[in-house]
Design a protein around this motif. Structure first.
Motif, PDB file in Angstrom:
ATOM      1  N   GLY A 144      -8.575  16.044  14.310  1.00 58.41           N
ATOM      2  CA  GLY A 144      -7.497  16.718  15.006  1.00 58.41           C
ATOM      3  C   GLY A 144      -6.151  16.445  14.390  1.00 58.41           C
ATOM      4  O   GLY A 144      -6.024  16.138  13.195  1.00 58.41           O
ATOM      5  N   ALA A 145      -5.112  16.538  15.227  1.00 57.47           N
ATOM      6  CA  ALA A 145      -3.746  16.385  14.733  1.00 57.47           C
ATOM      7  C   ALA A 145      -3.508  14.992  14.153  1.00 57.47           C
ATOM      8  O   ALA A 145      -2.690  14.829  13.238  1.00 57.47           O
ATOM      9  CB  ALA A 145      -2.754  16.658  15.869  1.00 57.47           C
ATOM     10  N   GLN A 146      -4.190  13.973  14.677  1.00 53.13           N
ATOM     11  CA  GLN A 146      -4.016  12.625  14.150  1.00 53.13           C
ATOM     12  C   GLN A 146      -4.543  12.482  12.725  1.00 53.13           C
ATOM     13  O   GLN A 146      -4.210  11.524  12.027  1.00 53.13           O
ATOM     14  CB  GLN A 146      -4.736  11.614  15.058  1.00 53.13           C
ATOM     15  N   HIS A 147      -5.359  13.426  12.282  1.00 56.38           N
ATOM     16  CA  HIS A 147      -5.912  13.390  10.932  1.00 56.38           C
ATOM     17  C   HIS A 147      -5.238  14.397  10.000  1.00 56.38           C
ATOM     18  O   HIS A 147      -5.721  14.628   8.897  1.00 56.38           O
ATOM     19  CB  HIS A 147      -7.418  13.655  10.972  1.00 56.38           C
ATOM     20  N   GLY A 148      -4.155  15.001  10.453  1.00 56.90           N
ATOM     21  CA  GLY A 148      -3.438  15.958   9.627  1.00 56.90           C
ATOM     22  C   GLY A 148      -3.887  17.387   9.776  1.00 56.90           C
ATOM     23  O   GLY A 148      -3.442  18.253   9.013  1.00 56.90           O
ATOM     24  N   VAL A 149      -4.728  17.683  10.743  1.00 57.38           N
ATOM     25  CA  VAL A 149      -5.219  19.047  10.947  1.00 57.38           C
ATOM     26  C   VAL A 149      -4.186  19.837  11.733  1.00 57.38           C
ATOM     27  O   VAL A 149      -3.585  19.332  12.682  1.00 57.38           O
ATOM     28  CB  VAL A 149      -6.577  19.028  11.686  1.00 57.38           C
ATOM     29  N   ALA A 150      -3.980  21.097  11.329  1.00 59.16           N
ATOM     30  CA  ALA A 150      -3.037  21.983  12.004  1.00 59.16           C
ATOM     31  C   ALA A 150      -3.669  23.362  12.144  1.00 59.16           C
ATOM     32  O   ALA A 150      -4.597  23.717  11.420  1.00 59.16           O
ATOM     33  CB  ALA A 150      -1.724  22.069  11.228  1.00 59.16           C
ATOM     34  N   ALA A 151      -3.172  24.118  13.087  1.00 61.56           N
ATOM     35  CA  ALA A 151      -3.695  25.468  13.321  1.00 61.56           C
ATOM     36  C   ALA A 151      -3.439  26.347  12.098  1.00 61.56           C
ATOM     37  O   ALA A 151      -2.382  26.293  11.478  1.00 61.56           O
ATOM     38  CB  ALA A 151      -3.037  26.075  14.562  1.00 61.56           C
ATOM     39  N   GLY A 152      -4.427  27.150  11.761  1.00 64.09           N
ATOM     40  CA  GLY A 152      -4.321  28.053  10.633  1.00 64.09           C
ATOM     41  C   GLY A 152      -4.951  27.544   9.363  1.00 64.09           C
ATOM     42  O   GLY A 152      -5.083  28.295   8.400  1.00 64.09           O
ATOM     43  N   THR A 166      -8.148  27.205  14.788  1.00 65.13           N
ATOM     44  CA  THR A 166      -7.371  28.037  15.711  1.00 65.13           C
ATOM     45  C   THR A 166      -6.734  27.229  16.840  1.00 65.13           C
ATOM     46  O   THR A 166      -5.736  27.660  17.409  1.00 65.13           O
ATOM     47  CB  THR A 166      -8.260  29.130  16.324  1.00 65.13           C
ATOM     48  N   ARG A 167      -7.297  26.085  17.181  1.00 62.04           N
ATOM     49  CA  ARG A 167      -6.694  25.224  18.205  1.00 62.04           C
ATOM     50  C   ARG A 167      -6.836  23.778  17.758  1.00 62.04           C
ATOM     51  O   ARG A 167      -7.862  23.386  17.219  1.00 62.04           O
ATOM     52  CB  ARG A 167      -7.371  25.418  19.571  1.00 62.04           C
ATOM     53  N   VAL A 168      -5.789  22.997  18.009  1.00 59.98           N
ATOM     54  CA  VAL A 168      -5.766  21.614  17.556  1.00 59.98           C
ATOM     55  C   VAL A 168      -5.441  20.704  18.731  1.00 59.98           C
ATOM     56  O   VAL A 168      -4.532  20.983  19.520  1.00 59.98           O
ATOM     57  CB  VAL A 168      -4.729  21.410  16.423  1.00 59.98           C
ATOM     58  N   PHE A 169      -6.207  19.635  18.844  1.00 62.53           N
ATOM     59  CA  PHE A 169      -5.986  18.587  19.831  1.00 62.53           C
ATOM     60  C   PHE A 169      -5.753  17.280  19.078  1.00 62.53           C
ATOM     61  O   PHE A 169      -5.919  17.220  17.857  1.00 62.53           O
ATOM     62  CB  PHE A 169      -7.185  18.480  20.769  1.00 62.53           C
ATOM     63  N   PRO A 170      -5.367  16.218  19.774  1.00 62.78           N
ATOM     64  CA  PRO A 170      -5.069  14.976  19.041  1.00 62.78           C
ATOM     65  C   PRO A 170      -6.221  14.469  18.173  1.00 62.78           C
ATOM     66  O   PRO A 170      -5.991  14.019  17.048  1.00 62.78           O
ATOM     67  CB  PRO A 170      -4.729  13.986  20.169  1.00 62.78           C
ATOM     68  N   PHE A 171      -7.445  14.521  18.672  1.00 69.67           N
ATOM     69  CA  PHE A 171      -8.570  13.963  17.923  1.00 69.67           C
ATOM     70  C   PHE A 171      -9.673  14.978  17.648  1.00 69.67           C
ATOM     71  O   PHE A 171     -10.661  14.632  17.004  1.00 69.67           O
ATOM     72  CB  PHE A 171      -9.172  12.769  18.683  1.00 69.67           C
ATOM     73  N   THR A 172      -9.536  16.183  18.114  1.00 67.09           N
ATOM     74  CA  THR A 172     -10.520  17.234  17.855  1.00 67.09           C
ATOM     75  C   THR A 172      -9.793  18.529  17.530  1.00 67.09           C
ATOM     76  O   THR A 172      -8.574  18.640  17.720  1.00 67.09           O
ATOM     77  CB  THR A 172     -11.443  17.463  19.074  1.00 67.09           C
TER      78      THR A 172
END
Length: 327
Positions: A144-152, A166-172
């Protein structure tokens, strides 16, 4: 009153005398045999004569032993068969787990090799579960966002494009697969460079190339890759292969069906490309009635300055010259 047998049965010595006599006779024979060894032949003859009687006497015992051995051997064999079956089940489970681990290991090696060939950074993610919506093609992954993942951001495997974040959460994060009905991706035909857009078909797991003219040069077996013009997917990623081209005489467009190359339904690990997040590519939005008044707008809703500049330049080119300049 005493009773005694008739005189006919009182002949001979008494029983006590007979016992003593035969006991003494037996002792004499034992002493003579132990010293002179002269009764061996008699013993062998007597043993030979009595052997059949001994075998007949031992038959009930041997039969009882055989019956006991049979039932004990049956019980032992049954327990051994049961143990072997349990061991076979355990071995089959171990073999299946080993095969699965080997397949995952090979898949991870391929993903690592694919990640090294890409010009952008990537993060390895694993599927947690499918999304609850039965009418969409989405999965949830453990990054998720804690690992550098972002929407798109695009998602790929070693064979090709899988989908898009398409959707990002802190860990998923939620991934929309390439075959979702609302997902689209610009592609290019490797053989001739023909560009088009591939749309998902939902549960069928296939892709459609829409608005392909009947005279377009596209054939069964053509390989499609990302064109890179969308700014989301890097150019050159494998997407799909054309499996069917249908042409109708009363239709201006061909119906082109493609099979995705990525292991969307087979693999559990994918790569998320940590590129710059950009808006998702979905079906084209409805036209804005205000565009005619305020000019064209881009995907973010902002006025397209390049289009306005082109319009002004075109208006200046066709405007009549003033009389003063004509002179």
């Amino acid at each position: 009153m005493q009773y005694s047998p008739p005189p006919l049965f009182k002949q001979g010595a008494s029983a006590r005398v007979k016992v003593v006599f035969f006991a003494l006779l037996a002792i004499v024979f034992l002493v003579v045999d132990s010293h002179l060894r002269s009764l061996g032949l008699i013993r062998q003859v007597v043993g030979t004569v009595l052997y059949p009687l001994q075998m007949v006497a031992l038959m009930p015992r041997d039969a009882a032993y055989r019956v006991g051995d049979y039932f004990s051997s049956v019980a032992t064999l049954q327990s051994e068969v049961k143990g072997l079956r349990l061991q076979q089940i355990q071995n089959s489970q171990t073999i299946q787990q080993s095969n699965q681990l080997m397949a995952e290991n090979a898949q991870l090696r391929k993903l690592l090799a694919a990640g090294e060939r890409l010009p952008v950074q990537s993060v390895l993610a694993e599927i947690l579960y499918d999304a609850r919506d039965a009418y969409s093609r989405k999965i949830v992954m453990n990054r998720g966002a804690q690992h550098g993942v972002a929407a798109g951001q695009p998602v790929i495997d070693d064979a090709g494009v899988v989908g898009q974040v398409t959707r990002v959460f802190p860990f998923t994060s939620e991934i929309t697969l390439l075959t979702d009905r609302d997902q689209a991706i610009p592609v290019m035909n490797v053989r001739n460079g023909l560009r088009s857009v591939a749309y998902g078909r939902g549960q069928s797991g296939l892709l459609d190339l829409r608005f392909i003219a009947t005279n377009a040069d596209i054939r069964k077996g053509d390989m499609l890759t990302t064109s890179g013009i969308d700014g989301i997917y890097p150019a050159g990623l494998a997407v799909a292969q054309v499996v069917q081209v249908e042409s109708k005489s009363n239709d201006a467009f061909d119906r082109v069906t493609c099979q995705p190359l990525a292991g969307i339904n087979r693999n559990k690990q994918f790569l998320i490309l940590l590129a710059q997040a950009t808006p998702s590519i979905y079906a084209p939005p409805a036209a804005n009635p205000n565009n005619g008044k305020h000019g064209q707008k881009n995907l973010q809703g902002k006025p397209d300055k390049a289009a306005e500049t082109a319009k002004k330049a075109a208006g200046a080119a066709v405007a009549p010259k003033s009389p003063e300049r004509a002179r």
